[in-house]
Write an enzyme that holds these catalytic residues in place. Sequence first.
Site, mmCIF file in Angstrom:
data_model
loop_
_atom_site.group_PDB
_atom_site.id
_atom_site.type_symbol
_atom_site.label_atom_id
_atom_site.label_comp_id
_atom_site.label_asym_id
_atom_site.label_seq_id
_atom_site.Cartn_x
_atom_site.Cartn_y
_atom_site.Cartn_z
ATOM 1 N N ASP A 162 -8.968 -5.559 -5.581
ATOM 2 C CA ASP A 162 -8.520 -4.055 -4.787
ATOM 3 C C ASP A 162 -9.520 -3.087 -5.501
ATOM 4 O O ASP A 162 -10.147 -3.309 -6.563
ATOM 5 C CB ASP A 162 -7.095 -3.997 -5.309
ATOM 6 C CG ASP A 162 -6.445 -2.911 -4.182
ATOM 7 O OD1 ASP A 162 -7.035 -2.211 -3.688
ATOM 8 O OD2 ASP A 162 -5.111 -3.409 -3.891
ATOM 9 N N SER A 173 0.827 -1.106 0.011
ATOM 10 C CA SER A 173 0.014 0.026 -0.026
ATOM 11 C C SER A 173 0.847 1.452 0.117
ATOM 12 O O SER A 173 1.754 1.308 -0.847
ATOM 13 C CB SER A 173 -1.100 -0.256 1.320
ATOM 14 O OG SER A 173 -1.988 0.946 1.062
ATOM 15 N N HIS A 233 -6.857 -5.732 -1.236
ATOM 16 C CA HIS A 233 -5.863 -4.977 -0.770
ATOM 17 C C HIS A 233 -5.135 -5.634 0.347
ATOM 18 O O HIS A 233 -3.802 -5.360 0.746
ATOM 19 C CB HIS A 233 -6.408 -3.507 -0.611
ATOM 20 C CG HIS A 233 -5.382 -2.537 -0.126
ATOM 21 N ND1 HIS A 233 -4.837 -2.019 -1.338
ATOM 22 C CD2 HIS A 233 -5.045 -1.962 1.000
ATOM 23 C CE1 HIS A 233 -3.918 -1.016 -0.713
ATOM 24 N NE2 HIS A 233 -3.941 -1.054 0.562
#
Length: 289
Positions: free
Chosen positions: A229, A148, A262
């Site tokens: 995601d 991230s 994610h």
Amino acid sequence: MEKMDLEKLYSPSMWNKRCAPTDVTTNFVKLGQDATLRARKNTRCEIDVPYGPSERTKYDIYGIDLPDESPIFVLIHGGYWQKMSKDEYAFPAETFVSQGIKFICVGYDLCPNVRLREIVSQIKTAMRKILQYASKSGSRGVWVGGHSAGAHLAASLLDSEWLQQQNSTLLKSLVLLSGIYFLEPLISTSYNEALKLESTEAELMSTLSIKLPAPVQNLKVMVVIGDCDSPAFIEQARELTKLLCSSVDDVEYKFLRSGIDHFSIIENLAHHDFPLTQKIIESINNSTV
């Protein structure tokens, strides 16, 4: 684009298909804390090695009883540069150590206490010290992963001046997991309350703005994203891959299917049978100095 649309696009928890957005983040933190506690209990480790003057500018080394020449995998945590810590991110520590790979998890100061450019500088300092540690111990090489916001920070190492100052033969690969690389859209979201980005700084801090003057050789960059995601993160991963292909000799784009989101992309690195875990370990084991 409407602010509400941007807010959703840049909120990865909204796109997972496993549970409610608040649940996926709560579960992620708990899983990370548990993984870290287990790794500290079950592996020989050195916690809170300082690389800077502040409380958060420290890293943890797992597998300190492995041979000096062992390869090293470094992980930079996520959290939109304003949350999380290394104490919640040792997901792959036990798995990597069991395969003869030292694992280092890096912490850093968070916004709004510091600006993003200071965090980038801290990561470069941390990596400089880790590369020195690797060189002194005779390690076979260093692989750097980021998740991230941590993927953005790992990608910030693709700085020609910084790279020229390091032991380039030791730095083998960047593994960028579900990253965000172009920051200007964040200005119009609630995430910018802590980041305090303005247009010029957002552009300067964006990985998509990098222009390396010469091809980067002997360094592999893997850009990884999951099918669940955020569409914005998926598009940024594709754009970064295209950009890097003009500057870096060895670039791979990996799109993970089967509901990888994610958060599960990094959670699953704890598992030996996760294809990405296997790929990273295989890449490390097949590399030589």
